[in-house]
Design an enzyme around this catalytic site. Structure first.
Site, PDB file in Angstrom:
ATOM      1  N   GLN A 469       0.842  -1.195   0.000  1.00  0.00           N
ATOM      2  CA  GLN A 469       0.000   0.000   0.000  1.00  0.00           C
ATOM      3  C   GLN A 469       0.881   1.251   0.000  1.00  0.00           C
ATOM      4  O   GLN A 469       0.427   2.331   0.336  1.00  0.00           O
ATOM      5  CB  GLN A 469      -0.969   0.034   1.193  1.00  0.00           C
ATOM      6  N   TYR A 470       2.150   1.072  -0.356  1.00  0.00           N
ATOM      7  CA  TYR A 470       3.075   2.187  -0.621  1.00  0.00           C
ATOM      8  C   TYR A 470       3.581   2.880   0.641  1.00  0.00           C
ATOM      9  O   TYR A 470       3.809   4.083   0.633  1.00  0.00           O
ATOM     10  CB  TYR A 470       2.419   3.239  -1.553  1.00  0.00           C
ATOM     11  N   HIS A 471       3.837   2.119   1.700  1.00  0.00           N
ATOM     12  CA  HIS A 471       4.273   2.739   2.949  1.00  0.00           C
ATOM     13  C   HIS A 471       5.544   2.107   3.527  1.00  0.00           C
ATOM     14  O   HIS A 471       5.589   1.763   4.711  1.00  0.00           O
ATOM     15  CB  HIS A 471       3.151   2.647   3.996  1.00  0.00           C
ATOM     16  N   PRO A 472       6.617   1.943   2.739  1.00  0.00           N
ATOM     17  CA  PRO A 472       7.848   1.380   3.300  1.00  0.00           C
ATOM     18  C   PRO A 472       8.439   2.311   4.353  1.00  0.00           C
ATOM     19  O   PRO A 472       8.400   3.535   4.206  1.00  0.00           O
ATOM     20  CB  PRO A 472       8.766   1.265   2.080  1.00  0.00           C
TER      21      PRO A 472
END
Length: 541
Positions: A469-472
């Protein structure tokens, strides 16, 4: 942006993303200090950045996007994951879905409980408020005069009302302020949108201040390494137009290049795990084994239903195309209409089991078809929902492919390496399907895009299609001196190196229970206060 020929500054901020923009702007509020902000991407001029719906064009392409890939993931049936990250002024805040989410109060209290004094919820709340210019909420949890525009959805699809109604019918209450006293519930997302345009960190913090004589912004500048004198940071080497440049600092270098960029620059500079650096032909300056470790990310799974009509949804059809063309003219003249949509318009936070310390799952509802980060094209119209594991137990790592700063990274999130994550997403997906099949959708719902039957089929579909969900975050972990895997202390200073800090999502010891853009801006705000306070203390000493 005005360029300076100067090559010595008080502070050098590496990375003009969510934290870096806030940090550089706040530091340069002191006219007595000079700040240089380096960004590997270009200026944020694209219409796809400023028109909120433009996220759909950037996400699946290399437009303002690094478009990284992971190594093959056993938990995803051997697939490589996709890792889009912003490559422009504003970083991922210029390419994301603009959801304004802070996480849960427990997240920050847990950071403090892990030994990170000064990072509890009561400590960080003032920095969220400081940034925020909220047009829709005014209470003790929110700011109304900060530079970051936050607003309620405009011209949102009526399908969002169906989604929220179905959530209520399935036990998820309505919540008008998920960033306030209680995170639980269903709601319309607040967005970082102002005046019908995206309000990225660059738009909020840099654009209004770009004429400051003490703030230099250099784009298309790929940082190669930190310049060190012994174990003291004295500057940065970057490349632009195939030429290397050295700039120096009187005070500090601050890395704000994100969960991938910050550990990469540290390792290229000889700061990291000595064995890994030696393998890549890099002389180890300081052995810091935690660099690149502790990678955490939100794993996400989408379900989609087709609909009979194109009204009130986004999709590929003749009528849909005509509607978008009409909307584009409206947006150009009035900054209103469907172009102001962030696509991700409503959602919910909830728990998949009893007695969790905070919600462990998140819904993001989209009035359109979502398939493989919009990289798979489906004709027609539909509605979709994401289910996200908020506090995954799976932890991965980032390593170097080589000592070449232009080379890609070895990104390994190790998705579903911990079995608990699959249980959470499976149970959440079952609840999501019942909501999407709820009565409020009966009049418009057709078939499911990817049909699943029993639990075994559901698990296989999750492994076949789930992704980030694009949250590294977490790869330069904040922790105590006793924690051998900590990279920075509670003042974000890199252990063992003078004049060097990290301030971005990579310092998170544990991922927050929600989207990471607002928390990363908060980190930039808090870091600026720490740096300026340290500088003042040195003057008084």
């Amino acid at each position: 942006m005005k360029k300076s020929q100067k090559n010595t500054f008080d502070y050098i901020v590496v990375g003009a993303g969510s934290a870096g923009c806030a940090l550089a702007a706040r530091l340069s509020e002191d006219s007595n200090v000079s700040v240089c902000l380096l960004e590997a991407g270009g200026p944020d001029k694209s219409i796809f950045i400023h028109a909120p719906v433009g996220v759909a064009a950037m996400l699946p392409t290399k437009l303002n996007n690094w478009a990284f890939e992971t190594v093959p993931q056993p938990g995803l049936n051997g697939r490589k994951g996709y890792q889009p990250r912003g490559k422009t002024l504003g970083g991922s805040s210029s390419t994301n879905a603009m959801l304004y989410v802070r996480g849960n109060q427990w997240d920050y209290d847990n950071w403090a409980a892990l030994g990170n004094e000064g990072w509890s919820y009561k400590d960080v709340l003032p920095y969220f408020i400081k940034s925020e210019g909220n047009e829709g909420l005014e209470n003790s949890y929110h700011g109304t005069d900060g530079p970051l525009g936050v607003s309620n959805a405009t011209d949102a699809s009526p399908l969002n009302e169906m989604f929220i109604k179905s959530c209520e019918e399935h036990g998820i209450k309505k919540n008008f302020d998920y960033n306030g006293a209680d995170q639980n519930g269903s709601f319309m997302y607040q967005r970082t949108v102002k005046g019908g345009e995206r309000c990225s960190a660059a738009k909020a913090f840099i654009t209004p201040n770009r004429n400051r004589s003490n703030l230099t912004v250099i784009t298309h500048a790929l940082s190669e390494k930190i310049l060190l004198e012994g174990k003291k940071a004295i500057g940065v080497r970057y490349q632009k137009n195939k030429t290397a440049f050295d700039i120096h600092c009187n005070k500090e270098v601050i890395l704000s290049s994100g969960a991938f960029g910050s550990p990469q620059i540290l390792m290229l500079s000889g700061i990291g795990d000595s064995k890994h650096l030696t393998e890549k032909g890099i002389t180890c300056v300081h052995d810091l084994p935690g660099v690149g470790q502790n990678l955490q990310d939100h794993i996400d799974y989408v379900q989609t239903f087709k609909v009979a009509s194109s009204d009130d949804t986004f999709g590929l059809s003749v009528t849909g195309g005509m509607s978008m063309c009409k909307s584009l003219f409206e947006w150009k003249s009035k900054r209103t209409g469907k172009i102001t949509s962030t696509l991700a318009e409503s959602g919910a936070f909830f728990s998949t089991e009893e007695h969790t310390v905070a919600p462990d799952a998140q819904f993001v509802f989209v009035p359109g078809i979502v398939d493989d980060h919009a990289r798979k094209v489906n004709l027609g119209h539909g509605y979709s929902c994401h289910i996200t594991v908020l506090r995954p137990d799976s932890v991965g790592e980032v390593k170097l492919h080589s000592k070449n700063p232009n080379d890609s990274l070895v990104i390994d999130p190790k998705f579903f390496s911990h079995k608990k994550d699959m249980e959470v997403i499976k149970n959440g997906a079952k609840k999501m399907q019942t909501i999407l099949e709820g009565k409020p959708f009966d009049k418009i719902r057709k078939n499911m895009l990817y049909h699943v039957g029993n639990d075994e089929q559901l698990v296989q579909d999750i492994r076949n299609r789930a992704d980030t969900q694009y949250h590294p975050c977490g790869t330069c972990k904040m922790g105590t001196a006793e924690d051998k895997m900590a990279v920075v202390d509670t003042n974000l200073k890199v252990y063992g190196i003078q004049g060097l800090r990290v301030a971005d999502a990579s310092i998170m010891p544990k991922i927050v229970s929600g989207n990471t853009n607002a928390p990363t801006i908060m980190i930039g705000e808090k870091a600026a206060d720490m740096i300026l306070a340290d500088s003042q203390d040195k003057k008084l000493a």
